[in-house]
Design an enzyme around this catalytic site. Structure first.
Site, mmCIF file in Angstrom:
data_model
loop_
_atom_site.group_PDB
_atom_site.id
_atom_site.type_symbol
_atom_site.label_atom_id
_atom_site.label_comp_id
_atom_site.label_asym_id
_atom_site.label_seq_id
_atom_site.Cartn_x
_atom_site.Cartn_y
_atom_site.Cartn_z
ATOM 1 C CB THR A 13 0.472 -0.066 -6.458
ATOM 2 O OG1 THR A 13 1.022 1.004 -5.668
ATOM 3 C CG2 THR A 13 0.744 0.192 -7.932
ATOM 4 N N GLY A 14 -1.290 -1.719 -4.348
ATOM 5 C CA GLY A 14 -1.537 -2.072 -2.951
ATOM 6 C C GLY A 14 -2.872 -1.558 -2.458
ATOM 7 C CB SER A 15 -5.753 -0.486 -4.209
ATOM 8 O OG SER A 15 -5.676 -1.310 -5.351
ATOM 9 C CB THR A 16 -6.354 -5.623 -1.293
ATOM 10 O OG1 THR A 16 -5.151 -5.722 -0.516
ATOM 11 C CG2 THR A 16 -6.096 -6.083 -2.723
ATOM 12 N N GLY A 18 -6.590 -0.645 3.665
ATOM 13 C CA GLY A 18 -5.976 0.561 4.188
ATOM 14 C C GLY A 18 -6.107 1.784 3.303
ATOM 15 N N GLY A 20 -4.711 2.469 0.458
ATOM 16 C CA GLY A 20 -4.910 2.149 -0.954
ATOM 17 C C GLY A 20 -6.361 1.884 -1.291
ATOM 18 C CB SER A 141 5.562 8.577 5.208
ATOM 19 O OG SER A 141 5.586 8.612 6.616
ATOM 20 C CE1 TYR A 154 6.850 3.433 5.314
ATOM 21 C CE2 TYR A 154 7.145 5.234 6.868
ATOM 22 C CZ TYR A 154 6.387 4.587 5.906
ATOM 23 O OH TYR A 154 5.173 5.109 5.539
#
Length: 264
Positions: A13-16, A18, A20, A141, A154
């Site tokens: 997920t969120g792999s477009t 950075g 990911g 993190s 966060y």
């Protein structure tokens, strides 16, 4: 060690961009069929093209969906009915005065950083257990353990992921499925560059700004530099492999020695 993920289907997920994107690249190079996820069709298309150039011959599936929503999760299931490797990487972050974080912002961090991964795990974990093999990972993190004063919303969300991953690992006990969280340290991405410049002089060149940030705001790092996304991806690819079959229920550190503890 040669990692071979041929025949496995992965969703990042969120792999477009950075971390990911680096994880998706690493899994594709190891032979996995990879679902590349983002909210924008245009950005997903660009990311797939970029990944194809970095991993020639890879089988890539565009997954356009906002996975932080129930509707988006259903779209993911339509694009990838079965997933063997689920990497819950999607996340938001930013600095804020703790006493000024609104209820809506607290909810947003929980829904995007925690609930999105929980929802997809509920969706794909049963099939993994039935097939007797699977990998679920949550990109956590160092902030899960060392909560920064300027990012407690966060940090809260990343601490929650440690509990979530341990709990789902217990649910999958004895099935051949492993569930882990990855404690990523301060990492060099475009978003982090913006974050660094929120905390140090924007007139500084990047190399100087990075050093100032690590010196002033992350002085306990033993690496004494930002981690590159590929270094996080290396650990994720390993945890996705057959070689990592005995690693489950863990919080595995790729933090550059940032967490001052011999335990996670």
């Amino acid at each position: 060690m040669r990692i071979d993920l041929k025949g496995r289907t992965a969703l990042v997920t969120g792999s477009t961009q950075g971390i990911g994107a680096a994880i998706a690249t690493g899994l594709a190079r190891a032979g996995a069929r990879v679902g590349v996820n983002g909210r924008s069709a245009g950005r997903v298309e660009e990311a797939v093209a970029e990944l194809a150039a970095r991993a020639p011959g890879a089988e890539l599936v565009p997954v356009v969906a906002d996975v932080a929503s129930e509707e988006g999760a259903r779209s993911v299931a339509e694009a990838l009915p079965e997933v063997d490797i689920l990497v819950n990487n999607l996340g938001v972050f930013g600095s804020a005065e703790p006493l000024e974080i609104s209820d809506d912002e607290w909810r947003r961090y929980f829904e995007v950083n925690v609930l999105a991964g929980v929802r997809l795990t509920r969706m794909f974990l049963p099939g993994m257990m039935e097939r007797g093999w699977g990998r679920v990972q949550y990109i956590a993190s160092d902030s899960a353990v060392v909560v920064p004063a300027e990012m407690i919303h966060y940090g809260m969300s990343k601490t929650a992921l440690l509990s979530v991953s341990r709990g789902f690992a217990k649910r999958a006990a004895g099935t051949g499925v492993t569930v882990n969280s990855v404690l990523a340290g301060p990492t060099h991405t475009g978003g982090v560059e913006d974050f660094v410049y929120e905390l140090v002089d924007r007139d500084l060149p990047w190399d100087e700004a990075q050093k100032a940030f690590m010196r002033e705001h992350r002085p306990q790092s033993l690496l004494q530099r930002l981690i590159e996304p590929e270094e996080i991806a290396n650990m994720v690819v390993y945890l996705s492999s057959d070689q990592a079959s005995a690693t489950t229920g863990g919080a595995v550190r790729v933090d550059g020695g940032y967490v001052d503890s011999i335990l996670p």
